[in-house]
Write a protein that holds these residues in place. Structure first.
Motif, short mmCIF file in Angstrom:
data_model
loop_
_atom_site.label_atom_id
_atom_site.label_comp_id
_atom_site.label_asym_id
_atom_site.label_seq_id
_atom_site.Cartn_x
_atom_site.Cartn_y
_atom_site.Cartn_z
N ALA A 1 0.88 -1.10 -0.24
CA ALA A 1 0.02 -0.01 0.04
C ALA A 1 0.92 1.33 0.05
N GLU A 2 1.86 1.07 0.84
CA GLU A 2 2.88 2.46 0.98
C GLU A 2 3.66 2.55 -0.33
N GLN A 3 3.87 1.47 -0.94
CA GLN A 3 4.56 1.67 -2.32
C GLN A 3 3.66 2.21 -3.31
N ALA A 4 2.43 1.81 -3.34
CA ALA A 4 1.37 2.46 -4.38
C ALA A 4 1.12 3.48 -4.01
N ILE A 5 1.00 4.33 -2.79
CA ILE A 5 0.97 5.55 -2.66
C ILE A 5 2.22 6.34 -3.29
N ASP A 6 3.47 6.02 -2.82
CA ASP A 6 4.82 6.50 -3.78
C ASP A 6 4.56 6.67 -4.94
N ASP A 7 4.25 5.30 -5.65
CA ASP A 7 4.16 5.27 -6.95
C ASP A 7 3.33 6.11 -7.77
N CYS A 8 2.01 6.57 -7.04
CA CYS A 8 1.15 7.33 -7.75
C CYS A 8 1.72 8.81 -7.56
N PHE A 9 2.35 9.08 -6.40
CA PHE A 9 2.53 10.47 -6.24
C PHE A 9 4.10 10.72 -7.25
N ALA A 10 4.79 9.58 -7.45
CA ALA A 10 5.98 9.81 -8.31
C ALA A 10 5.61 9.93 -9.59
N GLY A 11 4.20 9.43 -10.03
CA GLY A 11 4.05 9.88 -11.44
C GLY A 11 3.88 8.61 -12.14
N SER A 12 3.68 7.69 -11.48
CA SER A 12 3.55 6.23 -12.38
C SER A 12 2.55 6.43 -13.23
N PHE A 13 1.30 7.23 -12.85
CA PHE A 13 0.08 7.25 -13.61
C PHE A 13 -0.11 8.74 -14.33
N GLY A 14 0.82 9.21 -14.35
CA GLY A 14 1.08 10.66 -14.85
C GLY A 14 0.13 11.68 -13.98
N GLU A 15 -0.60 12.43 -14.61
CA GLU A 15 -1.32 13.43 -14.30
C GLU A 15 -2.22 12.89 -13.11
N ALA A 16 -3.00 11.72 -13.73
CA ALA A 16 -4.01 10.84 -13.03
C ALA A 16 -3.65 10.86 -11.48
N GLY A 17 -2.29 10.61 -11.21
CA GLY A 17 -2.03 10.15 -9.87
C GLY A 17 -1.52 11.30 -8.90
N HIS A 18 -2.21 12.66 -9.26
CA HIS A 18 -1.70 13.89 -8.57
C HIS A 18 -2.52 13.77 -7.18
N GLU A 19 -3.41 13.21 -7.24
CA GLU A 19 -4.32 12.88 -6.21
C GLU A 19 -4.60 11.38 -6.00
N VAL A 20 -4.84 10.91 -4.73
CA VAL A 20 -4.85 9.68 -4.55
C VAL A 20 -6.11 9.27 -3.65
N VAL A 21 -6.84 8.39 -3.93
CA VAL A 21 -8.02 7.86 -3.41
C VAL A 21 -7.69 6.50 -2.38
N ILE A 22 -7.78 6.63 -1.08
CA ILE A 22 -7.49 5.22 -0.57
C ILE A 22 -8.96 4.73 -0.27
N GLU A 23 -9.32 3.60 -0.34
CA GLU A 23 -10.72 3.01 0.15
C GLU A 23 -10.71 1.63 0.36
N ALA A 24 -11.53 1.37 1.30
CA ALA A 24 -11.86 0.02 1.88
C ALA A 24 -11.96 -1.18 0.72
N PHE A 25 -11.51 -2.30 1.04
CA PHE A 25 -11.54 -3.39 -0.09
C PHE A 25 -13.07 -4.05 0.23
N LEU A 26 -13.76 -3.96 -0.99
CA LEU A 26 -15.03 -4.50 -1.02
C LEU A 26 -15.16 -5.99 -1.38
N GLU A 27 -15.92 -6.82 -0.65
CA GLU A 27 -15.91 -8.32 -1.21
C GLU A 27 -17.36 -8.75 -1.74
#
Ligand code: AMP
Ligand code: GLY
Length: 424
Positions: free
Chosen positions: A162-188
């Motif tokens: 999860a921490e890696q994913a947050i870092d990747d988003c803010f580091a630009g892995s998804f370009g502009e799309a990752g300038h903001e991040v949503v963290i949400e609960a996993f639905l089953e």
């Protein structure tokens, strides 16, 4: 009336196929189109990102209505630009397209209007995002806020991921799309989709479907744009449909209306059927691909008339008729997809597949003289109608096996969930 359809996928071929049956249609143009659409429409060498080229083309060719297939031009405001120029458009405004273009926007709307969805929080930097993980259980879902071609969602199985994913988003892995991040609960639960045609105030159910996002049989391997679909989805019982309409779609339309930005177009709700009932995973603001390829063959009514009614706000005066048959589509893709693949490989005997009664919608195809070439990742959608998913599956694969394409592959288990249900 003269119509311009925008896009080049199997979705747009299915739309063109249905639009071509409308008595209201004078001439159909498509930009940029593909080798299948070419048989139904005049294809124009214009990209969907070229808004000024599209406006110029519309004026020069007396186009009164533009049907926008993919999400990119909607989020970029093409519907607004067309309407400002006095040209009708099918698809939501840029503001309303945030329902797909910003996951945070949709989550906030859900919170405000009490629409069932996973608990969440929005972040613009990593430290507070990571601190919020203390409040969440694992697995947890990390999402890039913006459009990321279906790739911006990470289901983290550990805190470290999860921490890696947050870092990747803010580091630009998804370009502009990752300038903001949503963290949400996993639905089953089991996933399904519901499609509603909306006119700003009211919604008409178009149908339900299940897609197959993973590349491999048994839902294995990387995610793709979708390897096959069927409609209706038996897991979407009448009760689930009614609850989705009343608890999710209707309050969304009311919410958008009360904000002064009514939603007109297709609301495609990605749902998780949890123990509590249907919950919204995400919205798309256009038809699904390949879901459109299984909705259109089941629609008996005039698609163009329904789209125009949605744009004009008069959907309540209309009713749609649907076939009782089930539709199932199998996607044929280039070997290597969703990674890299060879282009311009030869496809033969598509006609033999069609002779079985199947409909073959094209995606990444082009013609070179009489030869049919594969030019994209997803290339053909072989679609069959039958009275059960099991029969539609058998018919679709019978047709698939008529096609000769050495560089192509498909999943062999499209429809497995419904087939298992039918077996009881
Ligand atoms: P999305 O692009 O938001 O549809 O997410 C892509 C895929 O990730 C979905 O089709 C689900 O399989 C999965 N997913 C997204 N959000 C959740 C969630 N909150 N809980 C479980 N799975 C999710
Ligand atoms: N089939 C998934 C999508 O169209 O987004």
């Amino acid at each position: 009336m003269n119509i311009l359809l925008l896009g080049s996928g199997g979705r747009e071929h299915a739309l063109a196929w249905k639009l071509a049956q409308s008595p209201k249609l004078s001439k159909l143009y498509c930009a940029p189109g593909n080798a299948g659409i070419e048989q139904l429409a005049e294809c124009i060498d214009l990209q969907v990102t070229d808004h000024s080229g599209i406006l110029k083309f519309c004026k020069a060719n007396d186009i009164s209505y533009v049907i926008i297939g993919p999400e990119g031009p909607l989020v970029d405001g093409l519907a607004d630009e067309l309407e400002d120029a006095g040209i009708g458009a099918f698809g939501p405004s840029a503001y309303a397209s945030q329902l797909e273009g910003s996951k945070g926007f949709t989550k906030d709307l859900c919170a405000e209007f009490n629409i069932p969805t996973a608990a969440y929080k929005r972040f613009t930097e990593a430290t507070s995002a990571k601190a919020f993980l203390d409040e969440m259980s694992i697995p947890v879902v990390i999402k890039a806020d913006g459009l990321a071609a279906g790739k911006g969602v990470i289901i983290a199985e550990t805190r470290k991921q999860a921490e890696q994913a947050i870092d990747d988003c803010f580091a630009g892995s998804f370009g502009e799309a990752g300038h903001e991040v949503v963290i949400e609960a996993f639905l089953e639960g089991e996933e399904a989709s519901l499609f509603a045609l909306c006119d700003g105030q009211s919604a008409m159910l178009l149908g339900t479907a299940q897609d197959h996002k993973r590349v491999g049989d048994g839902d294995t391997g990387p995610n793709t744009g979708g390897m096959g679909a069927y409609s209706p989805a038996p897991v979407m019982t009448q009760e689930m449909i009614d609850r989705t309409m009343s608890d999710i779609i209707v309050p969304t339309l009311a919410g958008m209306h009360s904000r002064g930005h009514p939603f007109k177009g297709i609301l495609y709700a990605g749902l998780m059927l949890t123990e509590k009932g249907p919950e919204l995973i995400e919205y798309n603001v256009r038809f699904g691909d390949p879901e459109c390829q299984v909705l259109m063959p089941r629609l008996k009514s005039d698609l163009l008339e329904l789209m125009l009614a949605a744009s004009e706000g008069s959907l309540l005066e209309h009713d749609a008729q649907w076939s009782d048959d089930v539709a199932l589509t199998v996607v044929l893709a280039s070997k290597g997809y969703p990674g890299s693949y060879d282009k311009n490989t030869n496809i033969e005997n598509v006609e033999s597949a069609e002779e079985t009664g199947a409909i073959v919608f094209h995606a990444g195809t082009a013609k070179d003289d009489d030869k049919l070439l594969a030019t994209g990742g997803r290339v053909l959608n072989v679609t069959a109608l039958a009275s059960s998913v099991s029969e539609a599956q058998t018919s679709a694969y019978h047709a698939v096996d008529k096609i000769d394409w050495a560089n192509g592959f498909c999943r062999r288990d499209i429809g497995w969930r419904a087939v298992e249900r039918e077996k009881g």
